[in-house]
Write a protein that holds these residues in place. Structure first.
Motif, short mmCIF file in Angstrom:
data_model
loop_
_atom_site.label_atom_id
_atom_site.label_comp_id
_atom_site.label_asym_id
_atom_site.label_seq_id
_atom_site.Cartn_x
_atom_site.Cartn_y
_atom_site.Cartn_z
N ARG A 1 41.71 39.65 52.86
CA ARG A 1 42.83 40.25 52.14
C ARG A 1 42.40 40.81 50.79
N TYR A 2 41.22 40.35 50.30
CA TYR A 2 40.76 40.89 49.02
C TYR A 2 40.03 42.22 49.19
N PHE A 3 39.90 42.62 50.42
CA PHE A 3 39.28 43.93 50.68
C PHE A 3 40.22 44.77 51.55
N SER A 4 41.50 44.72 51.21
CA SER A 4 42.48 45.34 52.09
C SER A 4 42.41 46.87 52.10
N VAL A 5 41.80 47.46 51.08
CA VAL A 5 41.74 48.93 51.03
C VAL A 5 40.39 49.45 51.49
N ALA B 1 35.19 45.15 43.58
CA ALA B 1 35.84 45.60 44.82
C ALA B 1 37.06 44.73 45.13
N MET B 2 36.91 43.41 44.91
CA MET B 2 38.04 42.52 45.18
C MET B 2 39.21 42.84 44.24
N LEU B 3 38.86 43.09 42.98
CA LEU B 3 39.90 43.44 42.00
C LEU B 3 40.55 44.78 42.36
N ARG B 4 39.65 45.74 42.69
CA ARG B 4 40.15 47.08 43.02
C ARG B 4 41.08 47.02 44.22
N ASN B 5 40.72 46.18 45.18
CA ASN B 5 41.48 46.08 46.41
C ASN B 5 42.80 45.34 46.24
N THR B 6 42.85 44.44 45.29
CA THR B 6 44.08 43.67 45.09
C THR B 6 44.92 44.27 43.97
N VAL B 7 44.34 44.26 42.78
CA VAL B 7 45.04 44.80 41.62
C VAL B 7 45.30 46.29 41.79
N GLY B 8 44.28 46.97 42.31
CA GLY B 8 44.38 48.43 42.43
C GLY B 8 45.24 48.88 43.59
N LEU B 9 45.56 47.96 44.48
CA LEU B 9 46.38 48.36 45.64
C LEU B 9 47.81 48.66 45.22
#
Lengths: 396, 229
Positions: free
Chosen positions: A345-349, A51-59
């Motif tokens: 911020r790691y769960f921004s989405v 989720a952290m990756l998805r929210n940061t990298v994936g944003l």
């Protein structure tokens, strides 16, 4: 050292376990529960990392960022095995004016359809939409819109670097990403507005699950040698770009490992105690076996096989239950932890966690459980080996 | 031949020191049926345990057919026990999670008698003990007499040289007890086995020779078919 016929002892152990059904089941239940719970927790931990990756990298940024790519390199050249997609972006300084307000900014040319397909950035558009291909539109950060005093559909005058005549553009939307680097003086415009420019371009590379960024970067470096040496012309992984996130993920993995070991240390003590009780309950039978001529080595082997078989089966059942629980929760839409992540911020989405099974999350709990159970067998084994047969026969 | 020479065994407990055996010396020839008698606490079971390799004496030697039992290390002694000694206890002789047939087969497997040889021997013993119908029964499904008959069959299954029985009829009614003893004697004779049995049963004692009478850990009387020592 001989243990005689291991098959014979395995059979005896098996008969003991199945014909002591209730006791075996009660003992196994502890291991089943622990393995299943820890598989789920480990999968949850992987899910949090995802989720952290998805929210940061994936944003927005992708797993790998490439800067200053030559115009003759095309996005499809970067598409290789393990790469889900490549987004072309062109960064260019410019000036924007609204009435008397005039501001320098960084412009980013994008293909909105592909951005929508690969990133979650559109969820950060608080009003309006992405700038459309072929249109003269701008997507502004909220900060910039506020500074310029504009809103959706406002008309602006835009001057790109190297241009003399300003362009008239419309504000297609306003976004707020929640990430400082994106929320300052940045605006997006369609790549078509920059089509005629021979500008070096940037790429956001999105990878498939569990693909190592280093492997892909290595491929790129082999394909375009020299990209490593030039600071302005290189590929950068998300790990290099966000070392704090890398550390956080490592920390989470280590924490989960410690939790697993601690839980199984406790379970191992439980198993050892239960097995000692189990053995004391059947002490006379062990005495009989010794009187018949079963050696200490064979007795130890028998205990070891009993513990190993019981735990092997319990671990297997626990593994299936844990895996089914992970599958079920994921199928049901994950676990929504938005209330606990909204300021992170790691769960921004999204704060939805999808537990995910990996080799680590699936195999570590049963492997450690099995290992600890074998260690747990040592105490009951020692108890039996040390007791003299006559003492056993006298005490029960 | 079983030779016991100067065997002494002392136990220390909260109640002080108990000298269970004092300088016990006697011998039993091959294929003899010996009875060990004496009051409760006279050291009968301790003597049997010493003979069977279950209780190392403080001093003295126990030789079974030329092998000094306690000069063997633990592993060797276990191997000797499984090959040459059969044991029957007063109660709780069977492994509760094995069927009658599996209990009888246990010492056979330990002695690497497997496959058809094992099956044949188990069937033979079940037949001789009248337990063919109970072959698949678990011990808790058996009566006391049946349990002891299985114990006899298991003890004799691997053709041991010595059969040691510690009051095997103590928990049985007289008729059943007699049956069990007769079974032991028959099987012992068939298999050319030396039997040493702790008992209170006078009828058994009358049939035995030698009779070893223990009192306070000492051999008070030794009657080898009329020849008293």
């Amino acid at each position: 050292m001989t243990y005689g016929n291991i098959g014979f002892w395995a059979r005896i152990a098996w008969l003991f376990l199945i014909r002591s059904g209730r006791s075996s089941a009660a003992l196994s239940a502890m291991v089943v529960t622990a393995v299943a719970a820890l598989i789920f927790l480990s999968a949850l931990s992987v899910g949090v990392n995802d989720a952290m990756l998805r929210n940061t990298v994936g944003l927005f940024s992708g797993h790998i960022s490439a800067r200053a790519l030559d115009a003759d390199i095309r996005p499809k050249d970067l598409k290789t095995a393990g790469v889900r997609g490549v987004l072309k972006r062109i960064y260019l300084p410019g000036r924007v004016a609204s009435g008397k307000v005039n501001r320098s900014l960084m412009l980013c040319g994008i293909d909105s359809a592909r951005e929508t397909a690969l990133t979650a950035f559109q969820q950060k558009i608080i009003t309006g939409r992405y700038p459309q291909t072929g249109q003269s539109e701008l997507l502004l950060s909220r900060f910039l819109a506020k500074k310029l005093g504009v809103h959706k559909d406002s008309r602006l005058s835009l001057t790109l670097q190297g241009q003399v005549v300003p362009l008239n553009v419309t504000v297609s939307g306003i976004y707020q990403a929640g990430i400082d680097t994106l929320d300052r003086d940045l605006a997006f415009l369609p790549l078509t507005m920059l089509a005629k420019r021979e500008t070096p371009w940037s790429a956001a590379v999105f990878l498939e699950k569990d693909i190592n960024t280093g492997d892909i970067i290595e491929k790129y470096q082999q394909k375009w040698p020299g990209t490593q040496s030039s600071a302005a012309y290189r590929f950068e992984s998300w790990e290099a770009r966000m070392p704090d996130l890398r550390q956080l993920i490592d920390l989470e993995t280590i924490s989960m490992g410690i939790v697993i070991i601690l839980v199984f240390a406790v379970v191992a003590i439980g198993i050892a105690c239960s097995f000692v009780i189990f053995i004391i309950k059947n002490m006379r039978e062990y005495g009989i076996m010794k009187a018949i001529g079963v050696t200490n080595r064979e007795m130890s082997l028998l205990i070891m096989i009993k513990v190993a078989v019981m735990n092997g089966i319990a671990c297997g059942i626990g593994l299936v239950i844990g895996a089914v629980a992970v599958w079920g929760v994921t199928r049901a839409g994950g676990i929504d932890l938005t209330a606990f992540t909204s300021h992170n911020r790691y769960f921004s989405v999204s704060g939805i966690i999808y537990p995910r099974l990996t080799a680590f999350s699936l195999l570590t709990p049963p492997a450690i459980s099995f290992l600890f159970s074998l260690v747990a067998a040592i105490w009951p084994m020692a108890l039996l080996v040390r007791k003299k047969t006559a003492d056993i026969m006298r005490m029960v | 031949m079983i030779q016991v020479d100067g065997v002494t065994k002392t136990f220390r407990s909260g109640r002080g020191t108990v000298r269970a055996l004092r300088d016990a010396t006697f011998s039993v020839d091959a294929v003899q049926f010996a009875a060990v008698i004496g009051k409760s606490g006279s050291g009968k079971s301790t003597l049997l345990n010493c003979l069977g390799g279950l209780e190392p004496p403080d001093s003295g030697t126990v030789r079974c057919f030329g092998t000094s039992l306690y000069s063997l290390n633990h592993h060797e002694r276990s191997r000797f026990q499984r090959r040459h000694i059969g044991f029957i206890f007063q109660r709780g002789n069977l492994l509760s999670y094995l069927t009658v047939a599996e209990n009888i087969g246990f010492p056979l497997s330990l002695n690497n008698i497997t496959g058809n040889d094992q099956t044949r021997r188990i069937d033979e013993l079940l037949d001789r003990t009248g337990l063919l119908a109970a072959a698949r029964a678990l011990p808790h499904e058996l009566s006391g007499g049946e349990t002891q008959r299985v114990a006899v069959a298991r003890a004799i299954a691997h053709h041991p040289k010595i059969l040691l029985a510690d009051e095997p009829t103590a928990n049985l009614d007289t008729a059943t007890g007699r049956q069990v003893v007769r079974l032991m004697q028959d099987m012992g004779q068939t298999d050319q086995c030396t039997i040493i049995m702790v008992t209170h049963d006078l009828e058994v004692v009358e049939a035995a020779a030698p009779i070893i009478y223990l009192r306070d850990g000492r051999i008070h009387d030794y009657n080898n078919g009329g020849a008293r020592v």
